[in-house]
Design an enzyme around this catalytic site. Structure first.
Site, short mmCIF file in Angstrom:
data_model
loop_
_atom_site.label_atom_id
_atom_site.label_comp_id
_atom_site.label_asym_id
_atom_site.label_seq_id
_atom_site.Cartn_x
_atom_site.Cartn_y
_atom_site.Cartn_z
N ASP A 67 0.83 -1.21 0.00
CA ASP A 67 0.00 0.00 0.00
C ASP A 67 0.86 1.26 0.00
OD1 ASP A 67 0.86 -0.46 2.59
OD2 ASP A 67 -1.12 -0.83 3.42
N ASN A 136 -8.34 -2.87 14.03
CA ASN A 136 -9.71 -3.06 13.54
C ASN A 136 -9.82 -4.23 12.55
OD1 ASN A 136 -8.52 -2.09 11.24
ND2 ASN A 136 -9.64 -0.17 11.16
N HIS A 138 -7.94 -4.67 9.83
CA HIS A 138 -7.63 -4.38 8.43
C HIS A 138 -6.36 -5.12 7.98
CE1 HIS A 138 -5.10 -0.44 9.30
NE2 HIS A 138 -4.35 -1.51 9.39
N GLU A 143 -9.83 -1.29 5.02
CA GLU A 143 -10.50 -1.04 6.29
C GLU A 143 -11.81 -1.83 6.36
OE1 GLU A 143 -8.71 0.38 8.37
OE2 GLU A 143 -8.08 2.40 7.88
P1 PGA Z 1 1.62 -2.14 12.73
O1 PGA Z 1 0.50 -1.89 11.67
O2 PGA Z 1 2.49 -3.23 12.20
O3 PGA Z 1 2.35 -0.84 12.84
O4 PGA Z 1 0.95 -2.52 14.01
C1 PGA Z 1 -0.20 -2.98 11.12
C2 PGA Z 1 -1.34 -2.49 10.25
O5 PGA Z 1 -1.95 -1.46 10.56
O6 PGA Z 1 -1.65 -3.18 9.25
#
Ligand code: PGA
Length: 265
Positions: A67, A136, A138, A143
């Site tokens: 992304d 959440n 995602h 999302e």
């Molecule tokens: P993080 O993010 O590895 O910084 O916890 C993961 C994500 O939001 O997909």
């Protein structure tokens, strides 16, 4: 799904490193899908160290970023392109032409997303897609409420994601509201998916994703339908799983199926 519960973050990274290393030994033009975030940092560090020791050669490896923020130029310090360079790609001998990223400032968003999908196909698809998970649920920037068959496209970030990512920006208002992300359908076409999670703040998302119903409200729950998914998590991220003991039992017995059959002869 194979659910691998490790003692701590370092062990998660070691397991992911081993999976990638073993896959590379079989196919040295491995196609990797790579996420940003805090979670994969230890894996990137380990792979770079393995490269420095001369054990792994990335000259034929191809990477696709999962992304990117919409509106940030590639060289913006908070772009995911900068993150990938700083934390991984500049430490290994990958060829520039084998690094593929989503352009955060495209002239034509739809064409750009379509071309990205075509490039993935041209390389025969992603062999291993590494994923983190949001609180959440995602995956990538898909999302909750993202279509479970979505393709690479623009998404609007949730307030929660903006909040979580604001630590890297001087001001919360600087965090982009939009992003580009591989879709859930795109991710699901990867031959293998390795999802990593560490810490108690991921326990609810992990529990809902692995043991709850498959729903667009928890995008990672779709991984229940993927035939080659490994979920590698630490004790804290696994703390709410009701089947925790069984998953540990399965993992402990994994290598023993052939021994078992041998003894039965
Ligand atoms: P993080 O993010 O590895 O910084 O916890 C993961 C994500 O939001 O997909």
């Amino acid at each position: 799904m194979e659910i691998i519960i490790k003692q701590n973050y370092d062990q998660i990274c070691e397991e992911a490193e081993t999976i990638i290393y073993q896959a590379w030994k079989k196919k040295n033009n491995l196609v990797l899908g790579l996420p940003t975030g805090r979670t994969p940092l230890g894996v990137y560090k380990r792979l770079a160290a393995l490269h420095n020791k001369g054990e792994i050669d990335f000259s034929r490896v191809v990477t696709f970023s999962l992304d990117e923020y919409l509106g940030l130029k590639e060289n913006h310090p908070q772009s995911f392109a900068s993150y990938m360079d700083k934390n991984f790609l500049q430490h290994i001998n990958i060829k520039k032409e084998n690094i593929f990223r989503l352009n955060g400032t495209p002239e034509n968003i739809d064409n750009n997303c379509r071309e990205y999908e075509e490039k993935i196909k041209r390389f025969g698809g992603i062999d291993i897609q590494i994923l983190g998970i949001g609180r959440n649920g995602h995956i990538g920037f898909n999302e909750p409420s993202s279509s479970l068959s979505s393709r690479t496209r623009v998404k609007t970030l949730t307030q929660e994601t903006i909040e979580a990512n604001s630590r890297l920006f001087k001001d919360k208002n600087e965090v982009p509201r939009f992003c580009l992300t591989m879709g859930i359908g795109t991710i699901m076409e990867s031959k293998m998916i390795v999802l990593l999670a560490s810490g108690e703040d991921k326990s609810e998302a992990i529990c809902k994703s692995l043991e709850g119903p498959i729903t667009a409200s928890v995008p990672a729950s779709i991984l229940q339908l993927h035939p080659q998914t490994k979920v590698i998590i630490d004790q804290e991220a696994a703390s709410l799983l009701t089947g925790k003991e069984y998953y540990q039992w399965v993992y402990k017995n994994k290598e023993r199926v052939s021994d078992y059959l041998e003894k039965k002869k």
